[in-house]
Design a protein around this motif. Sequence first.
Motif, PDB file in Angstrom:
ATOM      1  N   TYR A 223      -6.007  28.666 -54.076  1.00 52.37           N
ATOM      2  CA  TYR A 223      -6.085  27.838 -52.866  1.00 52.37           C
ATOM      3  C   TYR A 223      -4.976  28.167 -51.863  1.00 52.37           C
ATOM      4  CZ  TYR A 223      -2.238  25.225 -54.934  1.00 52.37           C
ATOM      5  OH  TYR A 223      -1.018  24.889 -55.470  1.00 52.37           O
ATOM      6  N   ARG A 224      -3.813  28.669 -52.328  1.00 54.74           N
ATOM      7  CA  ARG A 224      -2.707  28.931 -51.415  1.00 54.74           C
ATOM      8  C   ARG A 224      -3.060  29.978 -50.365  1.00 54.74           C
ATOM      9  NH1 ARG A 224       1.770  29.677 -56.060  1.00 54.74           N
ATOM     10  NH2 ARG A 224      -0.044  30.746 -56.927  1.00 54.74           N
ATOM     11  N   LEU A 225      -4.007  30.855 -50.696  1.00 53.50           N
ATOM     12  CA  LEU A 225      -4.410  31.880 -49.742  1.00 53.50           C
ATOM     13  C   LEU A 225      -5.138  31.287 -48.543  1.00 53.50           C
ATOM     14  CD1 LEU A 225      -5.648  34.559 -52.299  1.00 53.50           C
ATOM     15  CD2 LEU A 225      -3.567  34.668 -50.916  1.00 53.50           C
ATOM     16  N   LEU A 226      -5.717  30.101 -48.720  1.00 56.02           N
ATOM     17  CA  LEU A 226      -6.393  29.443 -47.601  1.00 56.02           C
ATOM     18  C   LEU A 226      -5.402  29.089 -46.491  1.00 56.02           C
ATOM     19  CD1 LEU A 226      -8.725  27.131 -49.683  1.00 56.02           C
ATOM     20  CD2 LEU A 226      -9.516  28.875 -48.050  1.00 56.02           C
ATOM     21  N   LEU A 227      -4.188  28.704 -46.875  1.00 57.21           N
ATOM     22  CA  LEU A 227      -3.165  28.397 -45.870  1.00 57.21           C
ATOM     23  C   LEU A 227      -2.792  29.662 -45.110  1.00 57.21           C
ATOM     24  CD1 LEU A 227      -1.224  26.435 -44.529  1.00 57.21           C
ATOM     25  CD2 LEU A 227       0.372  26.802 -46.436  1.00 57.21           C
ATOM     26  N   ASP A 228      -2.605  30.759 -45.839  1.00 56.09           N
ATOM     27  CA  ASP A 228      -2.308  32.041 -45.173  1.00 56.09           C
ATOM     28  C   ASP A 228      -3.421  32.401 -44.197  1.00 56.09           C
ATOM     29  OD1 ASP A 228       0.037  32.395 -46.569  1.00 56.09           O
ATOM     30  OD2 ASP A 228      -0.854  33.669 -48.110  1.00 56.09           O
ATOM     31  N   GLN A 229      -4.666  32.252 -44.659  1.00 55.81           N
ATOM     32  CA  GLN A 229      -5.802  32.611 -43.807  1.00 55.81           C
ATOM     33  C   GLN A 229      -5.835  31.732 -42.556  1.00 55.81           C
ATOM     34  OE1 GLN A 229      -9.540  32.932 -45.855  1.00 55.81           O
ATOM     35  NE2 GLN A 229     -10.746  32.904 -43.979  1.00 55.81           N
ATOM     36  N   GLY A 230      -5.597  30.438 -42.737  1.00 55.70           N
ATOM     37  CA  GLY A 230      -5.614  29.539 -41.592  1.00 55.70           C
ATOM     38  C   GLY A 230      -4.552  29.881 -40.569  1.00 55.70           C
ATOM     39  N   TYR A 249      -7.917  24.134 -47.378  1.00 53.39           N
ATOM     40  CA  TYR A 249      -6.610  24.105 -48.032  1.00 53.39           C
ATOM     41  C   TYR A 249      -6.163  22.669 -48.280  1.00 53.39           C
ATOM     42  CZ  TYR A 249      -1.658  24.395 -48.957  1.00 53.39           C
ATOM     43  OH  TYR A 249      -0.430  24.222 -49.538  1.00 53.39           O
ATOM     44  N   ILE A 250      -6.254  21.832 -47.271  1.00 62.32           N
ATOM     45  CA  ILE A 250      -5.821  20.433 -47.402  1.00 62.32           C
ATOM     46  C   ILE A 250      -6.632  19.723 -48.485  1.00 62.32           C
ATOM     47  CG2 ILE A 250      -5.740  18.206 -46.201  1.00 62.32           C
ATOM     48  CD1 ILE A 250      -5.138  19.883 -43.618  1.00 62.32           C
ATOM     49  N   GLU A 251      -7.913  20.052 -48.563  1.00 64.64           N
ATOM     50  CA  GLU A 251      -8.778  19.433 -49.570  1.00 64.64           C
ATOM     51  C   GLU A 251      -8.431  19.882 -50.985  1.00 64.64           C
ATOM     52  OE1 GLU A 251     -13.494  19.618 -50.855  1.00 64.64           O
ATOM     53  OE2 GLU A 251     -12.955  19.976 -48.760  1.00 64.64           O
ATOM     54  N   ARG A 252      -8.063  21.150 -51.132  1.00 61.29           N
ATOM     55  CA  ARG A 252      -7.887  21.717 -52.476  1.00 61.29           C
ATOM     56  C   ARG A 252      -6.447  21.714 -52.980  1.00 61.29           C
ATOM     57  NH1 ARG A 252     -11.202  27.304 -52.338  1.00 61.29           N
ATOM     58  NH2 ARG A 252     -10.103  27.527 -54.315  1.00 61.29           N
ATOM     59  N   PRO A 254      -2.942  20.593 -54.342  1.00 64.40           N
ATOM     60  CA  PRO A 254      -2.524  19.408 -55.108  1.00 64.40           C
ATOM     61  C   PRO A 254      -1.413  18.644 -54.414  1.00 64.40           C
ATOM     62  CG  PRO A 254      -1.553  21.383 -56.048  1.00 64.40           C
ATOM     63  CD  PRO A 254      -2.476  21.847 -54.953  1.00 64.40           C
ATOM     64  N   ALA A 255      -1.131  17.451 -54.921  1.00 67.22           N
ATOM     65  CA  ALA A 255      -0.104  16.592 -54.329  1.00 67.22           C
ATOM     66  C   ALA A 255       1.266  17.261 -54.331  1.00 67.22           C
ATOM     67  CB  ALA A 255      -0.038  15.268 -55.079  1.00 67.22           C
ATOM     68  N   SER A 256       1.497  18.166 -55.289  1.00 65.82           N
ATOM     69  CA  SER A 256       2.784  18.850 -55.366  1.00 65.82           C
ATOM     70  C   SER A 256       3.037  19.742 -54.145  1.00 65.82           C
ATOM     71  CB  SER A 256       2.871  19.695 -56.640  1.00 65.82           C
ATOM     72  OG  SER A 256       1.849  20.680 -56.649  1.00 65.82           O
ATOM     73  N   ARG A 257       1.993  20.000 -53.368  1.00 61.27           N
ATOM     74  CA  ARG A 257       2.119  20.835 -52.159  1.00 61.27           C
ATOM     75  C   ARG A 257       2.114  19.970 -50.899  1.00 61.27           C
ATOM     76  NH1 ARG A 257       3.135  26.100 -53.789  1.00 61.27           N
ATOM     77  NH2 ARG A 257       2.472  26.729 -51.704  1.00 61.27           N
ATOM     78  N   ASN A 258       2.613  18.734 -51.012  1.00 66.07           N
ATOM     79  CA  ASN A 258       2.531  17.790 -49.897  1.00 66.07           C
ATOM     80  C   ASN A 258       3.171  18.314 -48.620  1.00 66.07           C
ATOM     81  OD1 ASN A 258       0.944  15.706 -50.680  1.00 66.07           O
ATOM     82  ND2 ASN A 258       2.596  14.434 -51.492  1.00 66.07           N
ATOM     83  N   HIS A 259       4.302  19.007 -48.744  1.00 67.59           N
ATOM     84  CA  HIS A 259       4.964  19.524 -47.545  1.00 67.59           C
ATOM     85  C   HIS A 259       4.051  20.522 -46.833  1.00 67.59           C
ATOM     86  CE1 HIS A 259       8.087  20.933 -44.824  1.00 67.59           C
ATOM     87  NE2 HIS A 259       7.795  22.168 -45.184  1.00 67.59           N
ATOM     88  N   ASP A 260       3.484  21.465 -47.597  1.00 63.19           N
ATOM     89  CA  ASP A 260       2.593  22.467 -46.996  1.00 63.19           C
ATOM     90  C   ASP A 260       1.332  21.811 -46.452  1.00 63.19           C
ATOM     91  OD1 ASP A 260       4.342  24.486 -47.545  1.00 63.19           O
ATOM     92  OD2 ASP A 260       3.331  25.166 -49.364  1.00 63.19           O
ATOM     93  N   ARG A 261       0.833  20.798 -47.158  1.00 68.76           N
ATOM     94  CA  ARG A 261      -0.364  20.094 -46.676  1.00 68.76           C
ATOM     95  C   ARG A 261      -0.069  19.410 -45.341  1.00 68.76           C
ATOM     96  NH1 ARG A 261      -2.594  16.321 -51.269  1.00 68.76           N
ATOM     97  NH2 ARG A 261      -4.260  16.003 -49.760  1.00 68.76           N
ATOM     98  N   GLU A 263       2.210  20.356 -43.109  1.00 67.61           N
ATOM     99  CA  GLU A 263       2.303  21.411 -42.095  1.00 67.61           C
ATOM    100  C   GLU A 263       0.907  21.884 -41.686  1.00 67.61           C
ATOM    101  OE1 GLU A 263       5.164  22.795 -40.657  1.00 67.61           O
ATOM    102  OE2 GLU A 263       6.133  21.052 -41.567  1.00 67.61           O
ATOM    103  N   ALA A 264       0.025  22.052 -42.683  1.00 69.61           N
ATOM    104  CA  ALA A 264      -1.342  22.481 -42.400  1.00 69.61           C
ATOM    105  C   ALA A 264      -2.077  21.444 -41.546  1.00 69.61           C
ATOM    106  CB  ALA A 264      -2.099  22.716 -43.707  1.00 69.61           C
ATOM    107  N   ALA A 265      -1.870  20.157 -41.856  1.00 71.32           N
ATOM    108  CA  ALA A 265      -2.520  19.090 -41.098  1.00 71.32           C
ATOM    109  C   ALA A 265      -2.042  19.074 -39.650  1.00 71.32           C
ATOM    110  CB  ALA A 265      -2.259  17.747 -41.763  1.00 71.32           C
ATOM    111  N   MET A 266      -0.740  19.320 -39.438  1.00 66.66           N
ATOM    112  CA  MET A 266      -0.199  19.363 -38.074  1.00 66.66           C
ATOM    113  C   MET A 266      -0.821  20.508 -37.276  1.00 66.66           C
ATOM    114  SD  MET A 266       2.109  16.928 -37.642  1.00 66.66           S
ATOM    115  CE  MET A 266       3.292  17.493 -36.426  1.00 66.66           C
ATOM    116  N   LEU A 267      -0.915  21.686 -37.912  1.00 66.72           N
ATOM    117  CA  LEU A 267      -1.521  22.836 -37.235  1.00 66.72           C
ATOM    118  C   LEU A 267      -3.002  22.566 -36.977  1.00 66.72           C
ATOM    119  CD1 LEU A 267      -1.504  25.716 -36.157  1.00 66.72           C
ATOM    120  CD2 LEU A 267      -1.708  26.548 -38.520  1.00 66.72           C
TER     121      LEU A 267
END
Length: 275
Positions: A223-230, A249-252, A254-261, A263-267
């Motif tokens: 799933y981390r590759l989805l953030l790179d792709q986005g 990415y946001i859907e997949r 996990p909660a442990s990636r809250n910071h990245d989620r 950032e992704a939501a802001m973008l």
Amino acid sequence: KMESYGRLPDGEIDLASVALDFAALIHPGLILDRYKTHLEKLIKDVGVRHAELLASGLRDCLDSRTAALRDVLSVACGYAGDVQEGRDEIQSADIVSVIDSRMGASVALAVLYLYAARGQEWGAWGLDIPGSCAVRMDMGGERVICDPAAGFRVMQAPDLRRIVKRALGPKAELSVSYYEPASNRAVLVRLQNIIKTRQIEAEDYEGALQSVKAMRAIAPEEYRLLLDQGVLCARLNATMEAVGALEQYIERAPASRNHDRHEAAMLLQQLKTLI
């Protein structure tokens, strides 16, 4: 072709074949037959060298197996860790350049050692250690860990600890997980990540996106590759594709990636204003 790898069980993925397909992305039109022949010769030569060691009186054990691999790849072929000053990191992870120059990153060299070892039907796995990629070989309840970037020398716990501290800082310690075999997909993603990172540093965002899509094809669950792709699609003004990747990415994630989620939501919010 990459998508077909993505459908295979992990144990059926041929590391060297996928590594060559990755290399073909940055060498369009290159005929790979010479490199495939070299890989097959590695298997043959390791088998011959191991037979010679057994004929000399050694028994079939981890010592004789690692010696055969070392004698062929390190001594005869000259494969070594990439320490040349100023060398482009893309070359250190591009298996075509690694075969041509006999130098590479530890993960690229691990791919070659694993290919040669598995060609003998020996138990061999990559270890995904921070700062390095080692090769673990098992036989009859015994285990040995070797450094493909340093002449395939056997590494003990202090050696591994030094590598981890160098990568993560002086307070870092060995984790039991570092001794567990990495999946073939994890090894390949680590290999291509080196190329992707260098492409981003060079502002080759189209090349980096191509690398990410290749990694996603062979590792669709990563799933981390989805953030790179986005992020890369956003840089390339491919807004709809960026939105789709970030939403996944946001859907997949996990909660442990809250910071990245976050950032992704802001973008994602910014991008939606452009649609």
